[in-house]
Scaffold this motif. Structure first.
Motif, mmCIF file in Angstrom:
data_model
loop_
_atom_site.group_PDB
_atom_site.id
_atom_site.type_symbol
_atom_site.label_atom_id
_atom_site.label_comp_id
_atom_site.label_asym_id
_atom_site.label_seq_id
_atom_site.Cartn_x
_atom_site.Cartn_y
_atom_site.Cartn_z
ATOM 1 N N LEU A 247 5.371 -5.423 3.196
ATOM 2 C CA LEU A 247 4.856 -4.263 3.949
ATOM 3 C C LEU A 247 4.186 -4.756 5.226
ATOM 4 O O LEU A 247 4.400 -4.219 6.312
ATOM 5 C CB LEU A 247 3.843 -3.477 3.104
ATOM 6 N N TYR A 255 0.980 1.666 4.860
ATOM 7 C CA TYR A 255 0.021 2.081 3.807
ATOM 8 C C TYR A 255 -1.289 2.572 4.427
ATOM 9 O O TYR A 255 -2.343 2.564 3.775
ATOM 10 C CB TYR A 255 -0.206 0.950 2.787
ATOM 11 N N TYR A 258 -3.883 4.840 2.812
ATOM 12 C CA TYR A 258 -4.727 4.368 1.707
ATOM 13 C C TYR A 258 -5.768 3.340 2.127
ATOM 14 O O TYR A 258 -6.872 3.315 1.596
ATOM 15 C CB TYR A 258 -3.854 3.770 0.592
ATOM 16 N N ILE A 272 -6.206 2.357 -3.037
ATOM 17 C CA ILE A 272 -5.196 3.331 -3.496
ATOM 18 C C ILE A 272 -5.759 4.134 -4.669
ATOM 19 O O ILE A 272 -5.658 5.369 -4.719
ATOM 20 C CB ILE A 272 -3.880 2.629 -3.901
ATOM 21 N N MET A 294 2.248 1.907 -7.058
ATOM 22 C CA MET A 294 2.592 1.492 -5.688
ATOM 23 C C MET A 294 4.054 1.018 -5.612
ATOM 24 O O MET A 294 4.793 1.379 -4.696
ATOM 25 C CB MET A 294 1.629 0.361 -5.287
ATOM 26 N N TRP A 298 7.295 2.675 -3.494
ATOM 27 C CA TRP A 298 8.219 1.968 -2.590
ATOM 28 C C TRP A 298 9.666 2.180 -3.047
ATOM 29 O O TRP A 298 10.555 2.454 -2.249
ATOM 30 C CB TRP A 298 7.886 0.469 -2.538
ATOM 31 N N LEU A 303 7.205 4.365 0.780
ATOM 32 C CA LEU A 303 6.265 3.365 1.328
ATOM 33 C C LEU A 303 7.059 2.423 2.244
ATOM 34 O O LEU A 303 6.976 1.210 2.136
ATOM 35 C CB LEU A 303 5.632 2.596 0.146
#
Ligand SMILES: Nc1nc2c(ncn2[C@@H]2O[C@H](COP(=O)(O)OP(=O)(O)OP(=O)(O)O)[C@@H](O)[C@H]2O)c(=O)[nH]1
Length: 350
Positions: A247, A255, A258, A272, A294, A298, A303
């Protein structure tokens, strides 16, 4: 101070690197035994890991059969024409197609192209008894989803193959095959504009088969992130950390809802958990459950949509190097297995 993402992910010596299960082995044997009745093999690979989702076992076991490579889950990638052209070039002259069958996307148009290719191929190799196409690939790449989509589009019939978010839903080879294009007899007198082909076209769905041993820990993480390995095999927080590494390479903005940019996975998981109301008693954070949440986010494309493998012009050479790295280990793995069997027999006095 500006944020600096990690530029490398360290190897993890303790990471499990094997997920070759009994039904993978028996599935591969069954595929080999059916090969003489098969006209074409469709090898499915995950678009997000075009190099890593390649299983050299298929090339060995199914050698000599005409092949078509289908990249699934295209909707979960960036949709880059350049990447697709490079990937197509790797496989030239083997035909390569990209499909998407997500719950939120209409896979009809994309399987329509594949269906047209299969129809044309079957017309060229007209057979009274029908064409049989075997569909193979790593666990969870979307083989059964593709079977259902082709059947739905081809003969307007409902789902026949069970699908699921975890690998290993298909355990057996579907011997008789699933009809996706009608035979000429089926279409006689139906008044349909669509033509039947010879004795029809049938798909043989098979269980996903994993590589016996994955020497590269990052390759194992990529396969696990894309769902080819059960979520119980690799600790979720470790996997979430690997996802965070990717990421950050793309953009920490992915993200931003978050947490601010970070290289610390536990910090991100805590944020998160707070933002999504996942805190337990006394504000405790269940990092494992949050990591799974999470990862799933994705996997659903929520995500960021990007490839985990690098697609550059030298990609196929890289793939060949990977194959060389995998195959000696495969023979090593077989040797170890043989020795273990011998030892077991000795202990049993056989
Ligand atoms: N977003 C998206 N999801 C897909 C696509 N194709 C399959 N899936 C999802 O991926 C998961 C696995 O699909 P399956 O068809 O069960 O995979 P399989 O290769 O048959 O799996 P095994 O039984 O392990 O061999 C399911 O949750 C599908 O809904 C796709 O093109 N896009």
């Amino acid at each position: 101070m500006s944020f600096i993402p990690r530029h490398a992910f360290p190897p993890i010596p303790s990471l499990p690197r094997s997920y070759f299960l009994g039904h993978h082995k028996s599935g591969l044997q069954k595929m080999k035994s059916l090969l003489s009745t098969i006209d074409l093999v469709i090898e499915c690979r995950d678009y997000r890991i075009p190099l890593t989702s390649r299983n050299p076992l298929f090339e060995q076991a199914l050698e000599g059969k005409p092949r078509l490579i289908v990249y699934t889950k295209r909707d979960l990638g960036p949709g880059s024409r350049r990447d697709e052209d490079v990937i197509r070039n790797w496989h030239h002259p083997t035909a390569t197609l990209f499909v998407r069958n997500g719950k939120r996307v209409d896979g009809r148009r994309s399987v329509g192209t594949l269906l047209a290719v299969l129809r044309e191929d079957a017309t060229k190799r007209w057979k009274l008894v029908g064409q049989r196409i075997m569909i193979v690939g790593m666990p969870n790449v979307g083989k059964s989803t593709l079977v259902n989509a082709l059947r739905g589009h081809g003969i307007r019939k409902g789902k026949v193959a069970a699908t699921g978010a975890q690998p290993g839903v298909t355990r057996k080879v579907s011997g008789s095959g699933v009809k996706i294009i009608p035979s000429e007899d089926d279409m006689e007198g139906s008044g349909s504009v669509k033509q039947g082909v010879g004795g029809g076209v049938y798909l043989v769905d098979t269980p996903g088969v994993f590589i016996p041993y994955v020497p590269d820990t990052q390759a194992m993480m990529k396969l696990a992130l894309c769902g080819s390995v059960k979520d119980t095999i690799i600790p979720p927080v470790m996997l979430a950390d690997y996802l965070l590494f990717h990421l950050n390479l793309h953009s920490p903005a992915l993200y931003a809802d978050y947490a601010p940019p970070t290289n610390d996975v536990v910090e991100l998981l805590c944020e998160i958990a707070k933002k999504t109301g996942r805190l337990g008693k006394g504000g405790a954070v269940d990092t494992e459950a949050t990591a799974l949440w999470m990862i799933q986010k994705w996997r659903n494309g929520d995500l960021g949509r990007f490839l985990l493998d690098r697609v550059h012009e030298g990609g196929l050479e890289e793939a060949r190097r990977e194959e060389e790295a995998v195959l000696p280990s495969f023979s090593q793995a077989r040797r170890v297995e043989r020795e273990r069997r011998r030892e077991r027999n000795r202990a049993r006095g056989v």
